[in-house]
Design an enzyme around this catalytic site. Sequence first.
Site, short mmCIF file in Angstrom:
data_model
loop_
_atom_site.label_atom_id
_atom_site.label_comp_id
_atom_site.label_asym_id
_atom_site.label_seq_id
_atom_site.Cartn_x
_atom_site.Cartn_y
_atom_site.Cartn_z
N HIS A 113 0.85 -1.19 0.00
CA HIS A 113 0.00 0.00 0.00
C HIS A 113 0.89 1.25 0.00
O HIS A 113 1.87 1.31 0.75
CB HIS A 113 -0.90 -0.01 1.24
N GLU A 178 8.63 1.32 -3.66
CA GLU A 178 7.80 0.11 -3.56
C GLU A 178 8.52 -1.08 -4.21
O GLU A 178 8.46 -2.21 -3.73
CB GLU A 178 6.46 0.32 -4.26
C1 GRF Z 1 0.97 0.69 -6.19
O1 GRF Z 1 1.18 2.02 -5.84
C2 GRF Z 1 0.54 -0.14 -4.99
O2 GRF Z 1 1.11 0.30 -3.80
C3 GRF Z 1 -0.95 0.09 -4.98
O3 GRF Z 1 -1.32 0.13 -6.33
C4 GRF Z 1 -0.22 0.53 -7.14
C5 GRF Z 1 0.00 -0.54 -8.15
O4 GRF Z 1 0.98 -0.19 -9.10
N1 GRF Z 1 -1.62 -0.91 -4.18
P1 GRF Z 1 1.53 -1.29 -10.12
O5 GRF Z 1 0.32 -1.87 -10.85
O6 GRF Z 1 2.26 -2.33 -9.34
O7 GRF Z 1 2.44 -0.55 -11.07
#
Ligand code: GRF
Length: 195
Positions: A113, A178
């Site tokens: 998240h 992330e």
């Molecule tokens: C990310 O920011 C994740 O944290 C959220 O949704 C987004 C997904 O991005 N849950 P991706 O599809 O992995 O590029």
Amino acid sequence: MEKSIGKKLNTSVFISGRGSNLKSLIKYSKRNNKKIKIKLIISDNYFAKGLNFAKKNKINSLIVDYKIKKFAEKKILLSLKKNNINLICLAGYMRILSSQFIKKFGRPILNIHPSLLPKYKGLDTHKKVLKSKDKFTGATVHLVNSKLDAGKIILQKKVRIYKKDTEKSLSKRVLKIEHKLYPAALDKFLLNTKI
Ligand code: GRF
């Protein structure tokens, strides 16, 4: 030198869109000392760009029609069983899994998240963050339970917020971390958990 390990955990990644976290997880899983094998991609969206990573890496994918959630989850559970999946990583999956689903699967489900949970759960995270007076935001990998974005936190990383930030600049900076955070959280989780 990285040591290769024995049996890997069959893992399924759930996506709804771009799939950049899926891409980083695939890269992670291919390093030979890593304990997961991504065997199945689940999507609720036929047009999810991330499905291309499944194709490119020859990973099976299942696209599920969510018109009736109960049936969608039943179909997913069957496929997880067929593929002997014992770990789920949600990566931008825009559906909330029912408590029955979580119970029936009975194995760990992780999610990423884009905030420092417990702050800013749910949608429009960066918008909410920008409205706040916070100096930092970040990302969190956590276990999934039946409450939204509320399971046990595995790992978090902070990101500085600047005055000139927009939703776009902030989400870009958070997304970059992330891609490192999810693999690091998996390392931590798998080291401490017997599945
Ligand atoms: C990310 O920011 C994740 O944290 C959220 O949704 C987004 C997904 O991005 N849950 P991706 O599809 O992995 O590029």
